[in-house]
Write a protein that holds these residues in place. Structure first.
Motif, PDB file in Angstrom:
ATOM      1  N   PRO A  47     -43.695 -35.905 -86.603  1.00  0.00           N
ATOM      2  CA  PRO A  47     -44.974 -36.313 -86.004  1.00  0.00           C
ATOM      3  C   PRO A  47     -45.581 -37.496 -86.756  1.00  0.00           C
ATOM      4  CG  PRO A  47     -44.862 -33.928 -86.218  1.00  0.00           C
ATOM      5  CD  PRO A  47     -43.676 -34.465 -86.949  1.00  0.00           C
ATOM      6  N   GLU A  48     -46.213 -38.383 -86.024  1.00  0.00           N
ATOM      7  CA  GLU A  48     -46.793 -39.587 -86.617  1.00  0.00           C
ATOM      8  C   GLU A  48     -47.855 -39.221 -87.651  1.00  0.00           C
ATOM      9  OE1 GLU A  48     -48.932 -43.782 -85.209  1.00  0.00           O
ATOM     10  OE2 GLU A  48     -48.231 -42.315 -83.726  1.00  0.00           O
ATOM     11  N   GLY A  49     -47.793 -39.894 -88.784  1.00  0.00           N
ATOM     12  CA  GLY A  49     -48.760 -39.676 -89.847  1.00  0.00           C
ATOM     13  C   GLY A  49     -48.479 -38.479 -90.721  1.00  0.00           C
ATOM     14  N   GLN A  50     -47.369 -37.808 -90.474  1.00  0.00           N
ATOM     15  CA  GLN A  50     -47.074 -36.574 -91.208  1.00  0.00           C
ATOM     16  C   GLN A  50     -45.987 -36.762 -92.252  1.00  0.00           C
ATOM     17  OE1 GLN A  50     -47.168 -33.334 -88.424  1.00  0.00           O
ATOM     18  NE2 GLN A  50     -46.265 -31.887 -89.860  1.00  0.00           N
ATOM     19  N   CYS A  51     -45.492 -38.006 -92.408  1.00  0.00           N
ATOM     20  CA  CYS A  51     -44.368 -38.242 -93.315  1.00  0.00           C
ATOM     21  C   CYS A  51     -44.576 -39.534 -94.102  1.00  0.00           C
ATOM     22  CB  CYS A  51     -43.067 -38.325 -92.513  1.00  0.00           C
ATOM     23  SG  CYS A  51     -41.608 -38.681 -93.503  1.00  0.00           S
ATOM     24  N   HIS A  52     -44.214 -39.471 -95.383  1.00  0.00           N
ATOM     25  CA  HIS A  52     -44.222 -40.642 -96.252  1.00  0.00           C
ATOM     26  C   HIS A  52     -42.832 -40.795 -96.861  1.00  0.00           C
ATOM     27  CE1 HIS A  52     -48.594 -40.947 -95.972  1.00  0.00           C
ATOM     28  NE2 HIS A  52     -48.618 -39.628 -96.101  1.00  0.00           N
ATOM     29  N   THR A  53     -42.358 -42.027 -96.922  1.00  0.00           N
ATOM     30  CA  THR A  53     -40.996 -42.272 -97.404  1.00  0.00           C
ATOM     31  C   THR A  53     -41.002 -42.966 -98.758  1.00  0.00           C
ATOM     32  OG1 THR A  53     -40.850 -44.417 -96.290  1.00  0.00           O
ATOM     33  CG2 THR A  53     -40.158 -42.481 -95.028  1.00  0.00           C
ATOM     34  N   TYR A  54     -39.955 -42.669 -99.554  1.00  0.00           N
ATOM     35  CA  TYR A  54     -39.818 -43.236-100.895  1.00  0.00           C
ATOM     36  C   TYR A  54     -38.347 -43.573-101.145  1.00  0.00           C
ATOM     37  CZ  TYR A  54     -44.457 -41.274-101.341  1.00  0.00           C
ATOM     38  OH  TYR A  54     -45.785 -40.986-101.131  1.00  0.00           O
ATOM     39  N   THR A  55     -38.090 -44.825-101.392  1.00  0.00           N
ATOM     40  CA  THR A  55     -36.728 -45.267-101.647  1.00  0.00           C
ATOM     41  C   THR A  55     -36.529 -45.442-103.146  1.00  0.00           C
ATOM     42  OG1 THR A  55     -36.746 -46.468 -99.538  1.00  0.00           O
ATOM     43  CG2 THR A  55     -34.979 -46.997-101.086  1.00  0.00           C
ATOM     44  N   PHE A  56     -35.759 -44.539-103.743  1.00  0.00           N
ATOM     45  CA  PHE A  56     -35.431 -44.655-105.158  1.00  0.00           C
ATOM     46  C   PHE A  56     -34.202 -43.809-105.468  1.00  0.00           C
ATOM     47  CE2 PHE A  56     -37.881 -40.752-105.230  1.00  0.00           C
ATOM     48  CZ  PHE A  56     -37.402 -40.016-106.310  1.00  0.00           C
ATOM     49  N   ASP A  57     -33.630 -44.047-106.621  1.00  0.00           N
ATOM     50  CA  ASP A  57     -32.451 -43.320-107.094  1.00  0.00           C
ATOM     51  C   ASP A  57     -32.916 -42.142-107.928  1.00  0.00           C
ATOM     52  OD1 ASP A  57     -30.153 -42.486-108.597  1.00  0.00           O
ATOM     53  OD2 ASP A  57     -29.215 -44.414-108.147  1.00  0.00           O
ATOM     54  N   VAL A  58     -32.439 -40.944-107.613  1.00  0.00           N
ATOM     55  CA  VAL A  58     -32.912 -39.744-108.309  1.00  0.00           C
ATOM     56  C   VAL A  58     -32.505 -39.699-109.783  1.00  0.00           C
ATOM     57  CG1 VAL A  58     -33.134 -38.277-106.271  1.00  0.00           C
ATOM     58  CG2 VAL A  58     -30.922 -38.432-107.454  1.00  0.00           C
ATOM     59  N   THR A  59     -31.611 -40.593-110.196  1.00  0.00           N
ATOM     60  CA  THR A  59     -31.263 -40.656-111.620  1.00  0.00           C
ATOM     61  C   THR A  59     -32.234 -41.535-112.395  1.00  0.00           C
ATOM     62  OG1 THR A  59     -29.752 -42.541-111.334  1.00  0.00           O
ATOM     63  CG2 THR A  59     -28.812 -40.325-111.084  1.00  0.00           C
ATOM     64  N   ASP A  60     -33.224 -42.092-111.707  1.00  0.00           N
ATOM     65  CA  ASP A  60     -34.217 -42.981-112.317  1.00  0.00           C
ATOM     66  C   ASP A  60     -35.494 -42.190-112.612  1.00  0.00           C
ATOM     67  OD1 ASP A  60     -35.987 -44.968-113.040  1.00  0.00           O
ATOM     68  OD2 ASP A  60     -36.028 -45.944-111.079  1.00  0.00           O
ATOM     69  N   ARG A  61     -35.770 -41.912-113.879  1.00  0.00           N
ATOM     70  CA  ARG A  61     -36.934 -41.103-114.236  1.00  0.00           C
ATOM     71  C   ARG A  61     -38.240 -41.767-113.799  1.00  0.00           C
ATOM     72  NH1 ARG A  61     -34.192 -40.848-119.190  1.00  0.00           N
ATOM     73  NH2 ARG A  61     -35.868 -42.009-120.256  1.00  0.00           N
ATOM     74  N   ALA A  62     -38.316 -43.084-113.963  1.00  0.00           N
ATOM     75  CA  ALA A  62     -39.525 -43.790-113.553  1.00  0.00           C
ATOM     76  C   ALA A  62     -39.722 -43.708-112.044  1.00  0.00           C
ATOM     77  CB  ALA A  62     -39.451 -45.254-114.006  1.00  0.00           C
ATOM     78  N   GLY A  63     -38.628 -43.733-111.304  1.00  0.00           N
ATOM     79  CA  GLY A  63     -38.710 -43.600-109.852  1.00  0.00           C
ATOM     80  C   GLY A  63     -39.304 -42.265-109.447  1.00  0.00           C
ATOM     81  N   TRP A  64     -38.885 -41.215-110.125  1.00  0.00           N
ATOM     82  CA  TRP A  64     -39.448 -39.883-109.876  1.00  0.00           C
ATOM     83  C   TRP A  64     -40.954 -39.868-110.107  1.00  0.00           C
ATOM     84  CZ3 TRP A  64     -37.943 -35.643-107.523  1.00  0.00           C
ATOM     85  CH2 TRP A  64     -36.580 -35.328-107.412  1.00  0.00           C
ATOM     86  N   GLU A  65     -41.357 -40.354-111.270  1.00  0.00           N
ATOM     87  CA  GLU A  65     -42.776 -40.314-111.633  1.00  0.00           C
ATOM     88  C   GLU A  65     -43.628 -41.071-110.618  1.00  0.00           C
ATOM     89  OE1 GLU A  65     -44.048 -38.528-113.939  1.00  0.00           O
ATOM     90  OE2 GLU A  65     -42.306 -37.963-115.136  1.00  0.00           O
ATOM     91  N   ALA A  66     -43.162 -42.267-110.233  1.00  0.00           N
ATOM     92  CA  ALA A  66     -43.932 -43.090-109.303  1.00  0.00           C
ATOM     93  C   ALA A  66     -44.024 -42.436-107.925  1.00  0.00           C
ATOM     94  CB  ALA A  66     -43.303 -44.475-109.199  1.00  0.00           C
ATOM     95  N   ALA A  67     -42.891 -41.952-107.409  1.00  0.00           N
ATOM     96  CA  ALA A  67     -42.869 -41.378-106.061  1.00  0.00           C
ATOM     97  C   ALA A  67     -43.704 -40.105-105.984  1.00  0.00           C
ATOM     98  CB  ALA A  67     -41.433 -41.099-105.632  1.00  0.00           C
ATOM     99  N   LEU A  68     -43.525 -39.202-106.945  1.00  0.00           N
ATOM    100  CA  LEU A  68     -44.275 -37.948-106.907  1.00  0.00           C
ATOM    101  C   LEU A  68     -45.761 -38.183-107.131  1.00  0.00           C
ATOM    102  CD1 LEU A  68     -41.888 -35.491-108.799  1.00  0.00           C
ATOM    103  CD2 LEU A  68     -42.339 -35.605-106.343  1.00  0.00           C
ATOM    104  N   GLY A  69     -46.080 -39.127-108.010  1.00  0.00           N
ATOM    105  CA  GLY A  69     -47.480 -39.429-108.242  1.00  0.00           C
ATOM    106  C   GLY A  69     -48.161 -39.960-106.983  1.00  0.00           C
ATOM    107  N   ASP A  70     -47.475 -40.857-106.281  1.00  0.00           N
ATOM    108  CA  ASP A  70     -48.038 -41.407-105.053  1.00  0.00           C
ATOM    109  C   ASP A  70     -48.179 -40.335-103.983  1.00  0.00           C
ATOM    110  OD1 ASP A  70     -48.577 -44.100-103.449  1.00  0.00           O
ATOM    111  OD2 ASP A  70     -47.327 -42.817-102.173  1.00  0.00           O
ATOM    112  N   PHE A  71     -47.140 -39.524-103.813  1.00  0.00           N
ATOM    113  CA  PHE A  71     -47.190 -38.503-102.774  1.00  0.00           C
ATOM    114  C   PHE A  71     -48.254 -37.453-103.081  1.00  0.00           C
ATOM    115  CE2 PHE A  71     -45.510 -34.518-100.788  1.00  0.00           C
ATOM    116  CZ  PHE A  71     -45.705 -34.900 -99.465  1.00  0.00           C
ATOM    117  N   ALA A  72     -48.383 -37.061-104.349  1.00  0.00           N
ATOM    118  CA  ALA A  72     -49.418 -36.092-104.721  1.00  0.00           C
ATOM    119  C   ALA A  72     -50.803 -36.634-104.374  1.00  0.00           C
ATOM    120  CB  ALA A  72     -49.327 -35.767-106.207  1.00  0.00           C
TER     121      ALA A  72
END
Length: 274
Positions: A47-72
């Motif tokens: 559904p529109e407005g119900q999803c946010h996307t994040y493009t990063f490599d799961v082996t990248d610790r900084a990628g995790w922090e940034a994506a989860l912080g934004d989504f939270a």
């Protein structure tokens, strides 16, 4: 407040199916993957407005922090569920696997799962007691299968990690669960198990006589795992048979493991011994 789930490996397969299932239940969904096009395709199914996307490599610790912080931030300062789902299906005889392939499998299927858990902890803690870390393990963690020594070891590690964190995080009100599906007919199975082979994983599975579990069934069981009390959800006929056989008929599992190895060899046009 709307509940939220962050799913890695969301561009296809199990991750996409979990996203669709939770979105239908009204959850806010965050999906991550290296495949940006696949992420957009998944987003288009929700559904529109119900999803946010994040493009990063799961082996990248900084990628995790940034994506989860934004989504939270988009989810009201907390995340109810992290679905630690991203993984690779590479396999084949250990003697054929290159050191680069071995390292990549260990990094994505095991090390990155720990990265995700560590990065998500505070976000899950903020949502407790309505919080869950959901790890995608595999039926390969039940009993070792030929041509899956590295893959199976990573998934056995995920299973063990799930049990340990279940005990550690219970005091914080966070559930820790795993799903353990058998073979799923996803796009990843359209690839050979390693660089030295030509036959796809899917072809070998079919020749060995194993059935595929519908990805929608895995998504339903992921929902049940988050809302239930079982540490591990065994999913699919093959996985359930393996669980019973591992306890009562280990000899049968050894024979089935050999059958899978022989199917790989025949598919490659190589004579199988024995």
């Amino acid at each position: 407040m709307q509940k939220s789930i962050f799913i890695t490996g969301g561009a296809s397969g199990i991750g996409r199916a979990i996203a669709q299932h939770f979105a239908r239940e009204g959850w806010l969904v965050g999906i991550a993957d290296r495949n940006a096009q696949g992420l957009e395709e998944t987003k288009g199914l929700l559904p529109e407005g119900q999803c946010h996307t994040y493009t990063f490599d799961v082996t990248d610790r900084a990628g995790w922090e940034a994506a989860l912080g934004d989504f939270a931030g988009k989810a009201g300062g907390r995340i109810n569920v992290l679905a630690n789902n991203a993984g690779l299906p590479s396999g084949g005889p250990l003697t054929e696997i290159t050191h680069e392939e071995l390292d990549l499998l260990l990094d994505v299927n095991l090390r990155a799962v720990f990265y995700g858990a560590k990065a998500a902890f505070e976000h899950l803690k903020a949502a407790a007691p309505d919080a869950c870390l959901l790890n995608t393990a595999s039926a390969a963690a039940i009993y070792g299968v030929a041509n899956q020594s590295v893959y199976g070891a990573t998934k056995a590690g995920v299973r063990s990690m799930t049990e340990s964190l279940e005990a550690e995080w219970a005091v914080h009100g966070i559930k820790v669960r795993s799903i353990m599906p058998s073979f799923i007919d996803t796009p990843l199975l359209q690839n050979p198990p390693n660089r030295s082979r030509n036959t796809t994983i899917r072809e070998a599975v079919v020749k060995a006589g194993f059935e595929f579990t519908p990805v929608e069934e895995v998504a339903r069981e992921a929902w049940n795992a988050v809302h239930g009390n079982d540490t591990h959800k065994i999913i699919g006929k093959t996985a359930k048979k393996m669980k019973r056989a591992a306890k009562w008929f280990p000899g049968y599992l050894r024979r089935r493991a050999i059958a899978l190895a022989e199917a790989h060899e025949r598919a490659e046009g190589r004579p199988a011994k024995g």
